[in-house]
Design a protein around this motif. Structure first.
Motif, PDB file in Angstrom:
ATOM      1  N   UNK A 688     -32.919 -20.841 -37.683  1.00 57.88           N
ATOM      2  CA  UNK A 688     -33.816 -19.685 -37.538  1.00 57.88           C
ATOM      3  C   UNK A 688     -34.912 -19.694 -38.574  1.00 57.88           C
ATOM      4  N   UNK A 689     -34.502 -20.076 -39.769  1.00 56.11           N
ATOM      5  CA  UNK A 689     -35.409 -19.899 -40.891  1.00 56.11           C
ATOM      6  C   UNK A 689     -36.014 -21.204 -41.359  1.00 56.11           C
ATOM      7  N   UNK A 690     -35.772 -22.248 -40.592  1.00 52.85           N
ATOM      8  CA  UNK A 690     -36.251 -23.569 -40.984  1.00 52.85           C
ATOM      9  C   UNK A 690     -37.719 -23.547 -41.377  1.00 52.85           C
ATOM     10  N   UNK A 691     -38.498 -22.857 -40.554  1.00 46.26           N
ATOM     11  CA  UNK A 691     -39.934 -22.818 -40.808  1.00 46.26           C
ATOM     12  C   UNK A 691     -40.245 -22.131 -42.135  1.00 46.26           C
ATOM     13  N   UNK A 692     -39.625 -20.997 -42.345  1.00 46.71           N
ATOM     14  CA  UNK A 692     -39.883 -20.269 -43.581  1.00 46.71           C
ATOM     15  C   UNK A 692     -39.532 -21.128 -44.790  1.00 46.71           C
ATOM     16  N   UNK A 693     -38.357 -21.734 -44.685  1.00 41.08           N
ATOM     17  CA  UNK A 693     -37.901 -22.531 -45.825  1.00 41.08           C
ATOM     18  C   UNK A 693     -38.845 -23.693 -46.081  1.00 41.08           C
ATOM     19  N   UNK A 769     -17.444 -25.466 -49.147  1.00 41.31           N
ATOM     20  CA  UNK A 769     -17.521 -26.740 -48.453  1.00 41.31           C
ATOM     21  C   UNK A 769     -18.627 -26.727 -47.403  1.00 41.31           C
ATOM     22  N   UNK A 770     -18.661 -25.674 -46.602  1.00 35.93           N
ATOM     23  CA  UNK A 770     -19.682 -25.637 -45.556  1.00 35.93           C
ATOM     24  C   UNK A 770     -21.062 -25.480 -46.173  1.00 35.93           C
ATOM     25  N   UNK A 771     -21.145 -24.722 -47.273  1.00 39.17           N
ATOM     26  CA  UNK A 771     -22.431 -24.566 -47.945  1.00 39.17           C
ATOM     27  C   UNK A 771     -22.925 -25.914 -48.437  1.00 39.17           C
ATOM     28  N   UNK A 772     -21.999 -26.711 -48.942  1.00 39.37           N
ATOM     29  CA  UNK A 772     -22.374 -28.036 -49.431  1.00 39.37           C
ATOM     30  C   UNK A 772     -22.998 -28.875 -48.323  1.00 39.37           C
ATOM     31  N   UNK A 773     -22.371 -28.809 -47.147  1.00 37.58           N
ATOM     32  CA  UNK A 773     -22.897 -29.595 -46.025  1.00 37.58           C
ATOM     33  C   UNK A 773     -24.291 -29.113 -45.628  1.00 37.58           C
ATOM     34  N   UNK A 774     -24.452 -27.775 -45.560  1.00 35.41           N
ATOM     35  CA  UNK A 774     -25.745 -27.217 -45.156  1.00 35.41           C
ATOM     36  C   UNK A 774     -26.811 -27.553 -46.201  1.00 35.41           C
ATOM     37  N   UNK A 775     -26.389 -27.489 -47.457  1.00 32.70           N
ATOM     38  CA  UNK A 775     -27.317 -27.771 -48.544  1.00 32.70           C
ATOM     39  C   UNK A 775     -27.920 -29.180 -48.373  1.00 32.70           C
ATOM     40  N   UNK A 776     -27.058 -30.120 -47.976  1.00 36.51           N
ATOM     41  CA  UNK A 776     -27.549 -31.477 -47.793  1.00 36.51           C
ATOM     42  C   UNK A 776     -28.592 -31.532 -46.689  1.00 36.51           C
ATOM     43  N   UNK A 777     -28.351 -30.715 -45.679  1.00 40.92           N
ATOM     44  CA  UNK A 777     -29.315 -30.663 -44.571  1.00 40.92           C
ATOM     45  C   UNK A 777     -30.661 -30.107 -45.060  1.00 40.92           C
ATOM     46  N   UNK A 778     -30.585 -29.047 -45.868  1.00 39.40           N
ATOM     47  CA  UNK A 778     -31.825 -28.448 -46.362  1.00 39.40           C
ATOM     48  C   UNK A 778     -32.587 -29.456 -47.206  1.00 39.40           C
ATOM     49  N   UNK A 779     -31.809 -30.187 -48.024  1.00 37.65           N
ATOM     50  CA  UNK A 779     -32.454 -31.162 -48.884  1.00 37.65           C
ATOM     51  C   UNK A 779     -33.190 -32.216 -48.075  1.00 37.65           C
ATOM     52  N   UNK A 780     -32.620 -32.523 -46.927  1.00 34.76           N
ATOM     53  CA  UNK A 780     -33.246 -33.573 -46.117  1.00 34.76           C
ATOM     54  C   UNK A 780     -34.136 -33.018 -45.024  1.00 34.76           C
ATOM     55  N   UNK A 781     -34.513 -31.756 -45.216  1.00 35.11           N
ATOM     56  CA  UNK A 781     -35.372 -31.109 -44.228  1.00 35.11           C
ATOM     57  C   UNK A 781     -36.668 -31.916 -44.081  1.00 35.11           C
ATOM     58  N   UNK A 782     -36.968 -32.281 -42.844  1.00 38.88           N
ATOM     59  CA  UNK A 782     -38.226 -32.994 -42.582  1.00 38.88           C
ATOM     60  C   UNK A 782     -39.324 -31.949 -42.429  1.00 38.88           C
ATOM     61  N   UNK A 783     -40.065 -31.736 -43.537  1.00 38.12           N
ATOM     62  CA  UNK A 783     -41.025 -30.631 -43.577  1.00 38.12           C
ATOM     63  C   UNK A 783     -42.016 -30.692 -42.433  1.00 38.12           C
ATOM     64  N   UNK A 784     -42.521 -31.884 -42.199  1.00 32.83           N
ATOM     65  CA  UNK A 784     -43.556 -32.024 -41.171  1.00 32.83           C
ATOM     66  C   UNK A 784     -43.009 -31.644 -39.812  1.00 32.83           C
ATOM     67  N   UNK A 785     -41.842 -32.194 -39.555  1.00 31.08           N
ATOM     68  CA  UNK A 785     -41.205 -31.955 -38.257  1.00 31.08           C
ATOM     69  C   UNK A 785     -40.986 -30.462 -38.025  1.00 31.08           C
ATOM     70  N   UNK A 786     -40.435 -29.795 -39.049  1.00 31.46           N
ATOM     71  CA  UNK A 786     -40.119 -28.383 -38.883  1.00 31.46           C
ATOM     72  C   UNK A 786     -41.366 -27.555 -38.696  1.00 31.46           C
ATOM     73  N   UNK A 787     -42.352 -27.827 -39.521  1.00 27.73           N
ATOM     74  CA  UNK A 787     -43.564 -26.997 -39.474  1.00 27.73           C
ATOM     75  C   UNK A 787     -44.357 -27.239 -38.208  1.00 27.73           C
ATOM     76  N   UNK A 788     -44.064 -28.385 -37.583  1.00 27.93           N
ATOM     77  CA  UNK A 788     -44.824 -28.714 -36.383  1.00 27.93           C
ATOM     78  C   UNK A 788     -44.383 -27.872 -35.193  1.00 27.93           C
TER      79      UNK A 788
END
Lengths: 791, 394
Positions: A688-693, A769-788
């Motif tokens: 939901x918040x990918x763009x904001x982040x 544990x689940x936060x850790x997994x999500x955190x890794x996803x955020x770290x690897x967020x493809x900014x261009x892809x999301x903002x597109x």
């Protein structure tokens, strides 16, 4: 049209791949719920089925009637009672056993059997060895549980004092009886198979030893179909009255059968309660995932509809998408459940002794499980799918209207000035969609509750053991005599080596009656100043045994419908068998059993007798215990010895054995729930918040700060869920108190702080544990892809 | 940037501290509610408890001295009689030669018994005088402090015992006198050819007391030697207790005894007179054979409702002290080969090794480890550990 047909399945596949993480979480929760359901349900079916077969095949009697002594000439009259199919008489005596390798004396129940044939009721299942030889001396069949616990086999011998004479009993066979599926002697709620065992011995020998030739002291009866059990019981009682009848009772009151059935009842309750929580969570998770999916796929839905897909097709697509993780989870759950059931069967086989039938999965249960899982998925997907269905194509093509970001009530209350912008963002996110936050909180809270409820069983049993063995029962050794003795017997016991103090006790079998209610029980008369066995309520209140009237356990008073001050009819089932009236002078909310108490003086006064005793509570010097046990094993007057320490050990061991598997299972499953809920929540928020982040990252916020913003929300939800979960957990425990209440025992409502803390720990770990997994996803967020997206 | 990081670090540390505090508070075990007692310095009695039986010592079975018809005077059980009270009349039946011969022999035998009784009186009197002198001397020595009070007690007991002996001997003289009288009467009635003019022999009670048993309530012919009536003096009540022989070793003459007749009755005081020198075998209530010894005690208090052969429970004091540091034995438990108890100090249970002395039924002497005023936990549960917080039950 070709493309038309293949587009949706392909989209289905792609969606599955896209949502694999969340689907995995949902699938695990489903698998847990289904596994528990399948395991408990099929165990329940299995127990019921095997028990019914066993009872049928081995002719388990319908009515049981112990008595003092009656001539065998009474047999024809017993079997001619209308409604009785077979009446089988026998001899039953409790004796003290000297078991090789066991320091303490054990209690053995000697039951007579014909030398040359199976008894006509309560037949034995011979597991090893042979039947007793007619004419041979001292040959016995030992019960399987007793033999196993003491590592006794065919060819071993145990010593016993039979009617004052020391004898060796030679085990020639190992047997099981439908009467002793749960082999428990006297009072108590946990079997102690090392120190209580049944031995079957030839009738001729037993009757000669006890001078009971052509007499009996126990009857079993089977009933004709359609006959009335209460009527037969009344007839049997009337017939046996002059012979010291102790009151006939049906299968419902037969100790072993009662325990087995209460266990079956419990698994039934649990099999509904726990899985329904899991499936509730499943529905919630499916709802979360699907709602998010529908709102992120608005444009796709619009496109699909615009291309001419019917609403039905779109709906079917989303429903089948929802069913994918559920069915996959169900499959895994069924597999795990069946495995778990076979493990449980082994545990049950340790406590409940019957010829173990092969465990066969019940496919009806499996089918039911799949239906329930599917139902939960459909229920969860319903609202989201309906939104998809309602969405007009034109509107769907437009991006969703951006939500209004403004200070929520919390912020306006002044929190805003203190909180950093990040915290404010989190708060606004939560306050904007309170319902969603609430559902998230509830999901995690349920996980907390499940852990608490499963730990609660331990807390309750721990409390029962504490009250029973520390508050009520303080005697190191309890001795029971064959028959009533004079008070001098207690003094004689104090003279035995190792005995520090002795207090007399007297047990009188009675039938209590109040209004139309009636109950067979025994009055326990205690020394007024006794310290070794006290009347203690669940809340720790101590009462002195009453000199005038009776103190009943709350349970028993309720069964009799009696309140303090009411007059209770006391039918004494021994001696002159007179009827007395005694006021109910108080109640005590004991957790185990249905007891009636009086003071020794009060009982003597009521019966008009001198001070007779039937046993004693002993306080024992541990250093002299071994010598004392040796003496007790050979005292002719003693019929039973219970050693408190051994009882506690056996209790703890039994609890550990029976509940370890259950606890580990439930904790694993509750962790899965917590993980599923937190992970799904975070993943949904991320999408939901990918763009904001991404925007924040572009604006210069660090990875840590952006992650904190997203995970902070989950942390707050988890934090809020804890107290709610504790509340629900307490409520669940309270529900279990009601659901598991039986005549045999009652669970006290005590949830230890350790349980609360444990649940917090488990859930917090799962969340981390689940936060850790999500955190890794955020770290690897493809900014261009999301903002597109959605540009 | 630096202050922000520091602030954050502080916040994290703060949060962890708060969580740890919450965990510590919730996990802190609640104080266990325990029953307590206080170690006190009070009198302590070590007793041997056993059931006993009352027995009227001075009693007499009055028997018919001759073949005759006995007409009771109508006394009932429980009626009190004086020495010489008529208990009935015996109308002798005519005697044949053999009977007369027997009656004469009996006459001679009672005369001999009378002489023996007189000799016993003389003997008892000498012994009593002797014991009185001993006692007087003992009292003097005791006053001067040269004698243990126990020895004085022994002297007293000896004196009392010989006084009783003398009284018994005197009574025996009476008994033989009346027997002789009866026998003479029988012989009188047996006068040759004495037909209907035979005067009845009057049967009198030889001692004062109450009728314990009335064997012949109605007139009938009785043979010589038939018991007619039993008279006893309830003031001479003694207590007989069958003690296990190894318990009896601890009991010596003079030991105080408490006697309980039953609920509602006051406890009576008694004093052990004699531990019989020979034991006997009895089957215990638990079904095993054991050796027992009769221990006989004199009642010091006047029994009000007690009768002959009543069951009583007795406690024989084998040791007593006036100021003995003690606590309930329910507070003690084994620690290795020694004993220990939990003392309550500052709201916490503290395991304390203790040395124990003598035991009474409920209490035990503390010879080390605790002092007067200490609070101890009664029947400590298995989960209680040293250092655990406890709260005494109200």
């Amino acid at each position: 049209m070709v493309m038309h047909v293949r587009a949706l399945p392909r989209k289905l596949l792609r969606d599955i791949v896209h949502l694999r993480g969340q689907f995995l979480a949902v699938g695990l929760v489903v698998a847990s719920g289904i596994a528990l359901f399948v395991a408990l349900r099929s165990m329940n079916d299995f127990l019921r089925g095997s028990l019914a077969d066993y009872y049928g095949e081995y002719r388990f009697a319908d009515v049981f009637a112990p008595l003092k002594r009656a001539p065998r000439t009474l047999e024809p009259r017993l079997s001619s009672i209308p409604g009785v199919a077979v009446a089988d008489t026998r001899l039953v005596f409790d004796v003290v056993l000297d078991v090789p390798g066991l320091a303490e004396p054990a209690t053995g129940r000697l039951i007579s059997i014909p030398e040359d044939a199976q008894p006509s009721l309560n037949a034995l299942h011979l597991r090893a060895g042979r039947w007793i030889e007619p004419g041979a001396r001292g040959e016995v069949l030992a019960s399987d549980a007793f033999a196993q616990a003491n590592a006794l086999g065919v060819g071993d011998s145990v010593g016993a004092v039979l009617n004052g004479r020391w004898e060796w009993l030679h085990i020639v066979g190992i047997a099981m009886s439908p009467e002793y599926v749960y082999e428990i002697g006297g009072s108590g709620i946990m079997p102690d198979n090392r120190r209580f065992g049944v031995l079957w011995i030839g009738r001729r020998e037993l009757s000669a030893v006890y001078d009971m030739e052509s007499a009996f002291n126990d009857v079993s009866l089977s009933l004709l179909p359609g006959s009335s059990q209460p009527e037969v019981i009344a007839q049997v009682d009337r017939l046996l009255e002059p012979y010291g009848g102790l009151g006939a009772y049906g299968r419902d009151d037969q100790v072993s059968n009662r325990f087995v059935w209460s266990e079956i009842e419990e698994t039934r309750v649990t099999s509904i309660l726990i899985p329904s929580i899991f499936l509730g969570v499943t529905a919630f998770l499916v709802n979360l995932v699907m709602s998010r999916l529908v709102s992120t796929q608005r444009d796709q839905i619009g496109t699909l509809k615009a291309f001419g897909y019917s609403t039905r097709e779109v709906v079917a697509h989303y429903f089948s998408l929802a069913l994918v993780p559920v069915f996959a989870g169900s499959l895994v759950g069924i597999g795990v459940g069946l495995w778990l059931a076979s493990q449980l069967a082994l545990v049950y086989a340790r406590f409940y002794r019957f010829p173990l039938a092969q465990f066969t999965p019940s496919w009806g249960v499996v089918a039911l499980a799949v239906c329930i899982g599917g139902g939960a998925a459909l229920a969860g997907a319903f609202s989201a799918t309906r939104r998809a269905a309602k969405l007009p194509p034109a509107e769907a093509m437009r991006p969703e209207a951006p939500p209004r970001f403004r200070p929520g009530p919390l912020e306006r209350m002044g929190l805003g000035t203190i909180a950093s912008p990040a915290v404010r963002m989190i708060l606004r996110g939560l306050e904007r969609r309170p319902l969603k936050a609430l559902i998230g909180i509830t999901g995690i809270a349920l996980a907390v509750a499940i852990v608490i409820a499963s730990r609660y069983t331990f807390d309750a049993i721990d409390e029962i053991a504490r009250v029973q063995f520390e508050e009520i029962e303080r005697a190191d050794v309890t001795v029971t005599y064959h028959a009533a003795r004079s008070a001098a017997a207690t003094r004689a016991l104090t003279r035995l080596p190792g005995v520090l103090a002795a207090e007399p006790l007297r047990v009188v079998p009675v039938r209590l009656r109040h209004a139309q209610h009636e109950r067979r029980t025994a009055i326990l008369a205690l020394a007024p100043t006794g310290e070794l066995h006290r009347i203690v309520g669940a809340s720790g209140d101590v009462q002195a045994p009453p000199d005038n009237g009776l103190v009943l356990t709350t349970q028993l008073a309720d069964m009799l419908g009696a309140r303090v001050g009411d007059i209770i009819e006391v039918h004494v089932l021994e001696g002159k068998r007179r009827v007395y009236e005694a006021p109910l002078s108080g109640t005590v909310d004991e957790l185990v059993g249905t007891s009636a108490y009086m003071s020794a003086g009060g009982l003597d006064a009521m019966l008009g007798e001198g001070d007779a005793v039937t046993g004693a509570y002993l306080s024992v010097d541990p250093l002299g215990a071994a010598t004392l046990y040796d003496r007790l094993k050979r005292l002719p007057a003693v019929s039973g010895v219970v050693v408190r320490k051994a009882a506690i050990e056996s209790f703890d061991r039994t609890v550990a054995e029976s509940f370890r598997i259950a606890l580990v299972t439930v904790i694993v499953f509750a962790t899965i729930i917590a993980f599923g809920v937190v992970y799904n929540g975070a993943r949904t928020a991320l999408s939901e918040r990918g763009r904001e982040l991404a925007s924040l990252r572009v604006l210069g916020f660090t990875r840590g700060e952006t992650a904190a913003m997203l995970l902070g929300e989950q942390a707050i939800l988890t934090g809020l869920a804890m107290p709610l979960g504790m509340g629900i957990g307490y409520g669940l425990s309270a529900f279990m108190v009601v659901a598991y209440k039986s005549d045999l025992f009652r669970l006290p409502l005590v949830v230890s702080s350790a349980s609360y803390l444990f649940s917090v720990f488990v859930i917090a770990t799962a969340a981390a544990m689940s936060a850790g997994i999500v955190r890794r996803r955020i770290d690897h967020l493809d900014l261009v892809q999301v903002l597109k997206t959605r540009e | 940037m630096a202050p922000r990081i520091r602030k954050r670090r502080l916040a994290i540390i703060g949060a962890i501290a708060v969580l740890a505090a919450i965990a510590a508070i919730t996990l802190r075990p609640k104080p266990a509610v325990v029953d307590v007692a206080v170690v006190t310095s009070e009198p302590l009695q070590v007793t041997i408890d056993e059931d006993g039986e009352t027995r009227v010592r001075a009693h007499d079975d009055i028997a018919s001295s001759t073949l005759g018809r006995f007409e009771p005077a109508g006394l009932r059980e429980g009626d009190s009689v004086k020495a010489g009270t008529i208990v009935g009349r015996l109308y002798p039946l005519p005697l044949d030669a053999r009977d007369r011969e027997q009656a004469q022999a009996r006459m001679r035998s009672t005369e001999a018994a009378q002489r023996e009784a007189a000799a016993r009186v003389a003997l008892a009197r000498t012994r009593l005088e002797n014991d009185r002198r001993e006692l007087a001397r003992a009292e003097q020595l005791e006053r001067a402090g040269h004698l243990a009070s126990r020895d004085l007690d022994l002297a007293r007991t000896a004196e009392r015992s010989s006084a009783s002996e003398l009284e018994a001997a005197l009574q025996h003289v009476e008994v033989t006198r009346y027997e002789a009288q009866g026998n003479r009467a029988a012989l009188l009635g047996a006068g040759a050819g004495a037909g209907d003019s035979r005067a009845p022999a009057i049967v009198r009670s030889p001692i004062a007391g109450v009728v314990l048993r009335n064997y012949e309530e109605h007139p009938r012919a009785v043979a010589a030697g038939t018991p007619l009536i039993q008279v006893g003096d309830p003031r001479t009540m003694e207590i007989v207790v069958d003690l296990l022989s190894r318990d009896a070793l601890a009991v010596s003459p003079g030991a105080p005894m408490m006697v309980d007749a039953g609920p509602g009755a006051d406890s009576l005081r008694a004093r052990v007179r004699r531990v019989e020198p020979s034991g006997f075998t009895k089957v215990s209530p638990l079904g095993v054979e054991e050796q027992r010894v009769h221990v006989i005690a004199d009642l010091l208090d006047q029994p009000r409702a007690l009768g002959d052969h009543f069951q009583v429970s007795t406690r024989i004091v084998v040791w007593q002290g006036d100021r003995v540091l003690q606590m309930p034995s329910g507070a003690t438990f084994r620690d290795g080969r020694g004993w220990a108890a939990y003392a309550v100090r500052d709201g916490r249970a503290k395991m304390q090794t203790v040395k124990l002395g003598r035991h009474s039924t409920r209490m035990v002497e503390v010879t080390g480890g605790l002092s007067a005023g200490d609070t101890v936990i009664l029947h400590p549960g298995d989960r209680l550990q040293s250092g655990a917080r406890v709260r005494p039950a109200s």
